[in-house]
Design a protein around this motif. Structure first.
Motif, short mmCIF file in Angstrom:
data_model
loop_
_atom_site.label_atom_id
_atom_site.label_comp_id
_atom_site.label_asym_id
_atom_site.label_seq_id
_atom_site.Cartn_x
_atom_site.Cartn_y
_atom_site.Cartn_z
N MET A 29 115.11 21.67 -0.33
CA MET A 29 114.25 21.44 -1.50
C MET A 29 114.14 22.72 -2.33
O MET A 29 114.26 22.68 -3.55
CB MET A 29 112.85 21.01 -1.04
N CYS A 30 113.91 23.83 -1.64
CA CYS A 30 113.74 25.11 -2.35
C CYS A 30 115.04 25.49 -3.07
O CYS A 30 115.01 25.96 -4.21
CB CYS A 30 113.34 26.23 -1.40
N MET A 107 107.29 26.71 -7.69
CA MET A 107 107.38 25.75 -6.58
C MET A 107 106.54 26.25 -5.41
O MET A 107 106.26 27.44 -5.30
CB MET A 107 108.83 25.56 -6.14
N TYR A 108 106.16 25.33 -4.55
CA TYR A 108 105.39 25.71 -3.36
C TYR A 108 105.53 24.64 -2.28
O TYR A 108 105.89 23.50 -2.55
CB TYR A 108 103.89 25.86 -3.71
N THR A 109 105.29 25.07 -1.05
CA THR A 109 105.07 24.10 0.03
C THR A 109 103.69 24.41 0.56
O THR A 109 103.45 25.51 1.05
CB THR A 109 106.07 24.29 1.19
N SER A 110 102.79 23.47 0.43
CA SER A 110 101.40 23.74 0.81
C SER A 110 100.87 22.69 1.77
O SER A 110 101.13 21.51 1.60
CB SER A 110 100.49 23.72 -0.43
N SER A 111 100.11 23.16 2.75
CA SER A 111 99.37 22.20 3.58
C SER A 111 98.22 21.68 2.71
O SER A 111 97.64 22.43 1.92
CB SER A 111 98.80 22.90 4.81
N CYS A 112 97.93 20.39 2.81
CA CYS A 112 96.83 19.79 2.04
C CYS A 112 95.93 19.04 3.01
O CYS A 112 96.39 18.60 4.07
CB CYS A 112 97.36 18.82 1.00
N TYR A 113 94.68 18.85 2.62
CA TYR A 113 93.71 18.25 3.52
C TYR A 113 92.92 17.17 2.80
O TYR A 113 92.31 17.44 1.75
CB TYR A 113 92.76 19.34 4.06
N ARG A 114 93.00 15.95 3.33
CA ARG A 114 92.22 14.85 2.75
C ARG A 114 91.65 14.03 3.90
O ARG A 114 92.41 13.64 4.81
CB ARG A 114 93.09 13.94 1.87
N TYR A 115 90.36 13.78 3.83
CA TYR A 115 89.73 13.00 4.89
C TYR A 115 89.94 11.52 4.59
O TYR A 115 89.06 10.81 4.13
CB TYR A 115 88.24 13.35 4.99
N GLU A 116 91.19 11.07 4.82
CA GLU A 116 91.55 9.67 4.59
C GLU A 116 91.64 8.97 5.93
O GLU A 116 91.69 9.62 6.97
CB GLU A 116 92.92 9.59 3.91
N LYS A 117 91.75 7.64 5.89
CA LYS A 117 91.94 6.90 7.14
C LYS A 117 93.40 7.08 7.58
O LYS A 117 94.31 6.62 6.88
CB LYS A 117 91.64 5.42 6.89
N PRO A 118 93.61 7.75 8.73
CA PRO A 118 95.00 8.03 9.11
C PRO A 118 95.77 6.75 9.43
O PRO A 118 95.22 5.81 9.99
CB PRO A 118 94.86 8.89 10.38
N GLN A 128 102.78 19.24 1.10
CA GLN A 128 103.40 18.83 -0.17
C GLN A 128 104.39 19.90 -0.59
O GLN A 128 104.07 21.08 -0.59
CB GLN A 128 102.34 18.74 -1.27
N PHE A 129 105.59 19.44 -0.97
CA PHE A 129 106.50 20.33 -1.68
C PHE A 129 106.23 20.04 -3.15
O PHE A 129 106.35 18.89 -3.59
CB PHE A 129 107.96 20.03 -1.33
N GLY A 130 105.83 21.04 -3.90
CA GLY A 130 105.43 20.79 -5.28
C GLY A 130 106.18 21.64 -6.28
O GLY A 130 106.59 22.77 -5.98
N LEU A 131 106.40 21.08 -7.46
CA LEU A 131 106.94 21.83 -8.59
C LEU A 131 105.95 21.73 -9.73
O LEU A 131 105.39 20.65 -9.96
CB LEU A 131 108.29 21.25 -9.05
N GLU A 132 105.73 22.83 -10.43
CA GLU A 132 104.83 22.82 -11.60
C GLU A 132 105.51 23.57 -12.73
O GLU A 132 106.10 24.64 -12.51
CB GLU A 132 103.49 23.50 -11.28
#
Ligand code: HAM
Length: 430
Positions: A29-30, A107-118, A128-132
């Motif tokens: 990806m990078c 670009m980045y690869t970041s850990s993200c945190y959401r309290y969703e129903k797994p 997330q691999f992200g591009l901005e």
């Protein structure tokens, strides 16, 4: 003492067996993003809560239900990042990157945190691999970003992914649209769930995020944003489609994509995996031209996407896509006695310096269990060093799959060149 061995629900360990593929996927990806001019950044996993409340929007599901928010020891409210865009933009503004040459591509690869129903493909900690892209409001920037996402997916060899795009217009378009959907939802308020009744008062567009069947049905018949676009937004969306078509990028216009974050305007898009069951979003993004100003910065048009790493890897696994890089050692240097150990570690170090994955015993095992271990870790070649070999300066390398053997000198330089010739040319050369 009770062992604490259970991980937090919705969070995963990345273990050998999977981690190799993960690293190659991330590297691929990078590499692909670099070809499109993106430079790597890393931002903190924790930010001031206000950053996310203002950016993802205080009426979004993420802000109202899913954020890991807590007071730090200094009593400040902080939040584990639920997504990568807000932190990336904060870093751009704080470090003045927007004052250098634009467009700025990160670009980045970041850990993200959401309290969703797994559930499958949905975690509370995910990556997330992200591009901005910052600085361009031109529709070619939207097209280039989407093409970058498509190239990454292609390069990974993933199939059955479709691209859906939409425009949610500017704030003027949305003002009119909001009025229309407010009327639509108000006319069936009694069938909306309790949360959506609240959404109707605060931000009707968030009703589209609802997973409740009865609300989903009401959404199906709602007015669509595309009918409310102003001339400029319509022109922007038309140009984007023309650029994509010109590049032979297949897409469908899905007027129901509104995205669950408040910062978007104009282009929004999703890459969706159609696996026969419910479609799964593997990549989502869009424009957020107004976010910089919301955060107190200058006008800075921007756009980007986030790709769910776990989902990408899940699809690759289901499509049997693996990368060839072996995780097995090329050679295991076994030692028949103590005297051989210094030579063994010397040769193994020399091999590693020549980029050969080599192992020797570091457990003080006898020869037999060493051989068993070499077999278990699937070493391609094994060499046994004992008194005779050390004295004569000559040992035998054995290819485990064929049983073929070859004599090699234990002189470090000769040994490396002999071993590399074994790898490249096979045993025939000796
Ligand atoms: P998002 O659609 O919320 O957008 O997330 C992007 C991608 O992250 C999704 O398409 C999905 O693959 C993955 N993802 C989201 N939630 C989870 C979860 N709970 N578990 C596993 N994977 C998940 C954003 O976050 C925006 N920041 C994207 C963006 C960047 N827009 C502009 N720039």
């Amino acid at each position: 003492m009770r062992l604490i061995t259970n991980r937090i629900r919705g969070m995963q360990d990345l273990l050998p067996g999977n981690s190799e593929n993960w690293r190659i996927v991330e590297k691929t990806m990078c590499e692909e993003a670099s070809l499109h001019g993106f430079k790597f950044i890393r931002t903190p996993a924790v930010e001031h809560t206000e950053l996310f409340e203002r950016s993802v929007g205080d009426t979004s599901d993420i802000a109202t239900k899913e954020m890991y928010t807590f007071d730090d020891k200094g009593g400040r409210s902080v939040t584990l990042r639920p997504e990568g865009t807000a932190g990336a933009l904060r870093a751009v503004l704080e470090n003045g990157l927007h004052n250098s040459a634009l467009p700025l591509k990160l670009m980045y690869t970041s850990s993200c945190y959401r309290y969703e129903k797994p559930q499958s493909g949905r975690y509370r900690e995910f990556f997330q691999f992200g591009l901005e892209v910052f600085g361009s409001d031109f529709p070619l920037a939207d097209a280039e970003l989407i093409i970058a996402a498509e190239s990454i997916i292609d390069r990974l060899g993933i199939k059955d992914i479709s691209l859906e795009i939409n425009s949610i217009g500017c704030s003027e378009c949305r003002k009119k649209y909001n009025e229309a959907i407010k009327n639509h939802f108000a006319s069936c308020e009694s069938e909306l769930c309790e949360t959506c009744c609240g959404r109707l008062k605060r931000n009707s567009m968030r009703i589209f995020d609802c997973k409740n069947e009865s609300c989903k049905k009401i959404c199906e018949t709602s007015p669509v944003i595309l009918d409310f676009l102003c001339d400029d937004c319509q022109k922007h969306f038309n140009s984007l489609q023309a650029y994509l078509s010109g590049e032979n990028i297949e897409f469908t216009v899905n007027p129901k994509i509104v995205r669950g974050l408040d910062y978007y305007c104009r282009t929004v898009f999703e890459f969706v995996w159609n696996n026969g069951n419910a479609p799964i979003a593997v990549c989502g993004g869009g424009r957020y031209d107004g976010l910089s100003e919301i955060l107190g910065g200058p006008h800075l048009p921007a756009l980007g996407f986030g790709m769910g790493m776990e989902r990408i890897l899940m699809i690759m696994e289901s499509q049997n896509i693996t990368f060839g890089e072996s995780t097995c050692p090329q050679i295991f240097v076994a030692t028949a006695d103590e005297n051989a150990r210094p030579t063994a570690i010397k040769l193994v170090s020399a091999l590693r310096k020549s980029s050969v994955y080599a192992e020797t015993d570091i457990m003080g095992k006898n020869l037999k269990p060493q051989m068993k271990y070499a077999d278990k870790i699937k070493a391609r070649y094994v060499m046994v060093l004992g008194d005779d070999e050390i004295k004569s300066g000559i040992a035998k390398i054995k290819e485990m799959s064929t049983g073929k053997e070859m004599e090699v000198s234990l002189d470090e330089k000769n040994f490396i060149s002999d071993f590399l010739s074994v790898q490249f040319d096979g045993f025939a050369i000796k």
